[in-house]
Design a protein around this motif. Structure first.
Motif, PDB file in Angstrom:
ATOM      1  N   MET A  43      29.266  24.461 -40.281  1.00 22.08           N
ATOM      2  CA  MET A  43      28.528  23.672 -39.311  1.00 22.08           C
ATOM      3  C   MET A  43      28.022  24.612 -38.207  1.00 22.08           C
ATOM      4  N   SER A  44      26.710  24.709 -38.025  1.00 20.37           N
ATOM      5  CA  SER A  44      26.144  25.640 -37.065  1.00 20.37           C
ATOM      6  C   SER A  44      26.169  25.061 -35.650  1.00 20.37           C
ATOM      7  N   LEU A  45      26.412  25.953 -34.653  1.00 19.78           N
ATOM      8  CA  LEU A  45      26.412  25.581 -33.245  1.00 19.78           C
ATOM      9  C   LEU A  45      25.455  26.487 -32.495  1.00 19.78           C
ATOM     10  N   ARG A  49      29.767  28.083 -26.273  1.00 18.20           N
ATOM     11  CA  ARG A  49      30.357  28.402 -24.973  1.00 18.20           C
ATOM     12  C   ARG A  49      31.041  27.180 -24.349  1.00 18.20           C
ATOM     13  N   LEU A  50      30.376  26.024 -24.457  1.00 16.91           N
ATOM     14  CA  LEU A  50      30.957  24.808 -23.900  1.00 16.91           C
ATOM     15  C   LEU A  50      32.257  24.451 -24.624  1.00 16.91           C
ATOM     16  N   ARG A  73      26.838  15.864 -28.431  1.00 11.87           N
ATOM     17  CA  ARG A  73      26.516  16.594 -29.669  1.00 11.87           C
ATOM     18  C   ARG A  73      27.793  17.087 -30.362  1.00 11.87           C
ATOM     19  N   LEU A  74      28.707  17.625 -29.572  1.00 10.81           N
ATOM     20  CA  LEU A  74      29.955  18.120 -30.161  1.00 10.81           C
ATOM     21  C   LEU A  74      30.786  16.983 -30.738  1.00 10.81           C
ATOM     22  N   GLN A  75      30.729  15.811 -30.110  1.00 12.55           N
ATOM     23  CA  GLN A  75      31.429  14.649 -30.662  1.00 12.55           C
ATOM     24  C   GLN A  75      30.779  14.187 -31.955  1.00 12.55           C
TER      25      GLN A  75
END
Length: 365
Positions: free
Chosen positions: A1-3, A9-10, A42-44
């Motif tokens: 999964m790309s970030l 950083r977050l 987005r992270l959720q």
């Protein structure tokens, strides 16, 4: 999964300060509080955090979605004769396709979550407590105050073959598309998702599309002839489709297993696995169609064999085996199960499956 760089950083900042406010996180990263809120969402959505104070996803699990029921087994003393009373014995145990698959996977050492629905009754409590005791995460199982826990009644012939099965699973209709939204953060973080067609057609359709969009491995079991028809015509997004020969024929006609596998592949399913009792399993994958042999086995009870096959197959896939090797593992798992009176064989272990899968013969077509 790309970030993205900022997402990375977050995520690191949240891990170091899980109770920080969004304002504090923004100040640490040099961005606004509103931007932090956007990136947290987005992270959720990617299943990397599960809420506030930021709860991080554990090791990615297999998520099983579908039936969790009370199984009633009636064993005939002599072969069934219609329209008359016959002597036999009865027993009860935990069952349901998704639940059985989940328990088998837990036995094989996988981290498993179950999404299902039961009644707020003794049967539901018994089924879920027994499932949790095996090691399955049942926290996502809904307990409905209205309705009763589903039941599956199987009438078995003396040789262990199924004579008749009756499913009373009206409560499972609550597994609709809303469940996907409710539990999406858990689903999207899964290594693999499994669903059975006890789920509503709306849930199956939405699940297939969202797994396709998010590159999530999705496996589906057809369960039965009537329930197979709940699947949408477009199966793109289904990585692994499991059915038996009768189920496949009910949809695509009385043709060979190879032709049926091709038809289901043309509908979008990437890999298709068709079982046929004691006859060879048809496996269609990128390398073509392979027939996997079934060793001769003394049958005590066929109930649960298909669910064990699926679990053995998925366990091998998670171990980075190809679909042919996974089919061999499924054959071994099913073979252990038919030798037991239980839906989930206590002899099913990862070591036994790995050792015996090497001896299964194949024939490429």
């Amino acid at each position: 999964m790309s970030l993205t760089n900022l997402e990375t950083r977050l995520l690191a900042q949240i891990k170091s300060q899980p109770f920080a406010t969004q304002k504090e996180l923004g100040e640490a990263l040099g961005i606004s509080r509103a931007s932090v809120a956007n990136y947290v969402d987005r992270l959720q959505s990617k299943g990397l955090i599960l809420g506030r104070a930021y709860v991080f996803a554990e090791s990615p699990a297999v998520t099983c979605i579908g039936g969790a029921v009370l199984d009633r087994i009636l064993r005939l003393d002599e072969y069934g004769i219609p329209h008359t009373s016959q002597p036999g014995t009865s027993s009860e145990t935990r069952g349901g396709v998704a639940r059985n698959v989940a328990e088998n996977l837990a036995q094989l050492g996988e981290i498993v979550k179950l999404i299902s629905v039961v009644g707020n009754d003794d049967a539901g409590r018994s089924v879920i407590e027994a499932t949790a005791a095996i090691g399955v995460d049942t926290s996502l199982v809904e307990r409905k105050s209205t309705g009763v826990t589903g039941t599956y009644t199987a009438i078995m012939q003396p040789d262990g073959e199924l004579y008749l099965g009756v499913a009373d699973m009206g409560i499972i209709d609550h597994l609709d598309a809303q469940v996907i939204d409710r539990d999406w953060q858990h689903i999207v973080s899964s290594r693999l998702v499994f669903a059975d067609t006890n789920c509503s057609d709306s849930l199956l359709s939405v699940l297939i599309k969202r797994c396709l969009h998010n590159d999530i491995l999705l496996a589906i079991d057809a369960v039965s002839i009537p329930k197979f028809r709940r699947l949408p015509n477009n199966l793109k997004g289904v990585e692994f489709l499991f059915c038996n020969l009768d189920e496949a024929k009910s949809v695509h006609g009385d043709v060979s297993p190879q032709a049926l596998a091709q038809q289901l592949h043309l509908r979008g399913a990437k890999n298709v696995v068709i079982t046929d009792g004691a006859r060879p399993v048809t496996c269609l994958c990128d390398s073509g169609i392979t027939m996997v042999q079934i060793p001769k086995t003394d049958i005590v009870d066929v109930s649960g064999a298909g669910d064990a096959f699926v679990a053995g197959f998925m366990h091998a896939i998670l171990g980075e085996k190809d679909p042919i090797e996974a089919t061999k593992a499924g054959v071994v798992a099913a073979g252990l199960t038919v030798q037991s009176e239980m839906r989930n064989s206590p002899d099913l272990t990862a070591q036994v499956v790995a050792q015996n899968a090497q001896m299964i013969e194949i024939q490429r077509t």
